[in-house]
Design a protein around this motif. Sequence first.
Motif, PDB file in Angstrom:
ATOM      1  N   ASP A   1     -10.303  38.486 115.948  1.00 44.00           N
ATOM      2  CA  ASP A   1     -11.583  39.157 115.722  1.00 44.00           C
ATOM      3  C   ASP A   1     -12.213  38.709 114.414  1.00 44.00           C
ATOM      4  O   ASP A   1     -13.419  38.472 114.328  1.00 44.00           O
ATOM      5  CB  ASP A   1     -11.386  40.675 115.715  1.00 44.00           C
ATOM      6  CG  ASP A   1     -10.993  41.208 117.083  1.00 44.00           C
ATOM      7  OD1 ASP A   1     -11.190  40.475 118.078  1.00 44.00           O
ATOM      8  OD2 ASP A   1     -10.471  42.342 117.156  1.00 44.00           O
TER       9      ASP A   1
ATOM     10  N   ALA B   1       4.384  44.532 118.820  1.00 40.68           N
ATOM     11  CA  ALA B   1       3.062  45.140 119.010  1.00 40.68           C
ATOM     12  C   ALA B   1       2.218  44.972 117.748  1.00 40.68           C
ATOM     13  O   ALA B   1       1.012  44.674 117.821  1.00 40.68           O
ATOM     14  CB  ALA B   1       3.210  46.617 119.366  1.00 40.68           C
ATOM     15  N   ASP B   2       2.877  45.177 116.584  1.00 49.64           N
ATOM     16  CA  ASP B   2       2.147  44.990 115.318  1.00 49.64           C
ATOM     17  C   ASP B   2       1.655  43.548 115.180  1.00 49.64           C
ATOM     18  O   ASP B   2       0.531  43.296 114.731  1.00 49.64           O
ATOM     19  CB  ASP B   2       3.044  45.345 114.131  1.00 49.64           C
ATOM     20  CG  ASP B   2       3.323  46.839 114.049  1.00 49.64           C
ATOM     21  OD1 ASP B   2       2.582  47.604 114.703  1.00 49.64           O
ATOM     22  OD2 ASP B   2       4.268  47.238 113.336  1.00 49.64           O
TER      23      ASP B   2
ATOM     24  N   THR C   1       8.182  47.297 118.377  1.00 53.04           N
ATOM     25  CA  THR C   1       7.124  47.770 117.480  1.00 53.04           C
ATOM     26  C   THR C   1       6.547  46.621 116.660  1.00 53.04           C
ATOM     27  O   THR C   1       5.316  46.473 116.516  1.00 53.04           O
ATOM     28  CB  THR C   1       7.670  48.859 116.546  1.00 53.04           C
ATOM     29  OG1 THR C   1       8.140  49.960 117.329  1.00 53.04           O
ATOM     30  CG2 THR C   1       6.587  49.351 115.590  1.00 53.04           C
TER      31      THR C   1
ATOM     32  N   ALA D   1       1.022  41.491 117.621  1.00 54.31           N
ATOM     33  CA  ALA D   1      -0.081  41.281 118.565  1.00 54.31           C
ATOM     34  C   ALA D   1      -1.384  41.833 118.000  1.00 54.31           C
ATOM     35  O   ALA D   1      -2.443  41.205 118.110  1.00 54.31           O
ATOM     36  CB  ALA D   1       0.249  41.934 119.909  1.00 54.31           C
ATOM     37  N   ARG D   2      -1.258  43.043 117.402  1.00 55.79           N
ATOM     38  CA  ARG D   2      -2.467  43.624 116.807  1.00 55.79           C
ATOM     39  C   ARG D   2      -2.975  42.764 115.657  1.00 55.79           C
ATOM     40  O   ARG D   2      -4.183  42.558 115.502  1.00 55.79           O
ATOM     41  CB  ARG D   2      -2.184  45.051 116.342  1.00 55.79           C
ATOM     42  CG  ARG D   2      -2.098  46.056 117.486  1.00 55.79           C
ATOM     43  CD  ARG D   2      -2.129  47.471 116.958  1.00 55.79           C
ATOM     44  NE  ARG D   2      -0.939  47.782 116.168  1.00 55.79           N
ATOM     45  CZ  ARG D   2       0.190  48.274 116.671  1.00 55.79           C
ATOM     46  NH1 ARG D   2       0.286  48.499 117.990  1.00 55.79           N
ATOM     47  NH2 ARG D   2       1.223  48.529 115.902  1.00 55.79           N
ATOM     48  N   CYS D   3      -2.036  42.286 114.848  1.00 58.16           N
ATOM     49  CA  CYS D   3      -2.451  41.419 113.731  1.00 58.16           C
ATOM     50  C   CYS D   3      -3.112  40.143 114.253  1.00 58.16           C
ATOM     51  O   CYS D   3      -4.107  39.669 113.705  1.00 58.16           O
ATOM     52  CB  CYS D   3      -1.235  41.056 112.876  1.00 58.16           C
ATOM     53  SG  CYS D   3      -0.610  42.433 111.879  1.00 58.16           S
TER      54      CYS D   3
ATOM     55  N   GLN E   1      -4.703  39.885 117.107  1.00 57.78           N
ATOM     56  CA  GLN E   1      -6.016  40.239 117.617  1.00 57.78           C
ATOM     57  C   GLN E   1      -7.013  40.409 116.480  1.00 57.78           C
ATOM     58  O   GLN E   1      -8.161  39.970 116.562  1.00 57.78           O
ATOM     59  CB  GLN E   1      -5.939  41.521 118.440  1.00 57.78           C
ATOM     60  CG  GLN E   1      -7.244  41.902 119.099  1.00 57.78           C
ATOM     61  CD  GLN E   1      -7.741  40.840 120.050  1.00 57.78           C
ATOM     62  OE1 GLN E   1      -6.989  40.357 120.887  1.00 57.78           O
ATOM     63  NE2 GLN E   1      -9.010  40.447 119.920  1.00 57.78           N
ATOM     64  N   ARG E   2      -6.507  41.065 115.406  1.00 56.40           N
ATOM     65  CA  ARG E   2      -7.387  41.239 114.250  1.00 56.40           C
ATOM     66  C   ARG E   2      -7.767  39.886 113.655  1.00 56.40           C
ATOM     67  O   ARG E   2      -8.910  39.667 113.246  1.00 56.40           O
ATOM     68  CB  ARG E   2      -6.720  42.124 113.197  1.00 56.40           C
ATOM     69  CG  ARG E   2      -6.695  43.603 113.553  1.00 56.40           C
ATOM     70  CD  ARG E   2      -6.402  44.445 112.331  1.00 56.40           C
ATOM     71  NE  ARG E   2      -5.065  44.194 111.783  1.00 56.40           N
ATOM     72  CZ  ARG E   2      -3.960  44.845 112.135  1.00 56.40           C
ATOM     73  NH1 ARG E   2      -4.050  45.792 113.067  1.00 56.40           N
ATOM     74  NH2 ARG E   2      -2.805  44.560 111.591  1.00 56.40           N
TER      75      ARG E   2
END
Length: 266
Positions: A58, A47-48, A44, A50-52, A54-55
């Motif tokens: 971005d 994944a968090d 988890t 990775a999302r961070c 990506q953010r």
Amino acid sequence: MTARLLLFAALLGGCVSKKKYDELDAVLRETRENLQDRRDEVETLGADLARCGQRATDTEAQLQSCQEDRARALREAGQLSDSVEEMTAALAEAARREREANARIAEYKAILAKFQSLIDAGRLKVKVVDGRLVVELATDILFGSGKAELSESGAAAVREVAAILATLPGRRFQVEGHTDDVPIATARFPSNWELASARALSVVQTLIAGGMAPDQVSAASYASHRPVAPNDSPEGKAANRRIEIVMIPDLSQVPGFAELEAAAGG
């Protein structure tokens, strides 16, 4: 956790009873569950993360886009500012030229008013040709046929013109002689060039005698080469036989004169 490990070690050291076995099995299951929980948590968190990431990517891309948009807006603002300055300068120049044109029109109208009585009497015409004020006198009124000496009435008309032009200080005038296309060939006037020139000089001398400064006037001859009407009728020929007193434009008032003067080394 340490107590559980000690229990596990103790059980391995000797015979294991059913109770001990069950206790060991329970510890093992709990440990496996905790391990899975940690693995799930790691997954988890991964994944968090990775999302961070990506953010963050971005956000960095958005930041770069914003910076590019800002740079573009600054360039466009600079271009618009330059355009505004150019248009403001152009409008100011146009307004200046309009004021000068209006001033010239007002001056021409004032001069026209001075000549109005002579115009009404049919003794001369006042017109604007190629931006120049022109006082036109018919040579048939001023001179006899083939002559360059002013008649009495012609000299009087020229003196009246001189009295008016003398009130315009700082202005210069050119007296231009014109003939029709009928050739002349005499000892004094071998061609229409000499006749037109002599007539222009007679008018210049009378203008000076009538009060104009000598540096205000000059003479020129165009012979028959600048007709104002076809020479195919008596009326046309009469229109072409004329003296024109032209007000010479002040070049210092012409747009671009300062640049021209600088280019010429003036």
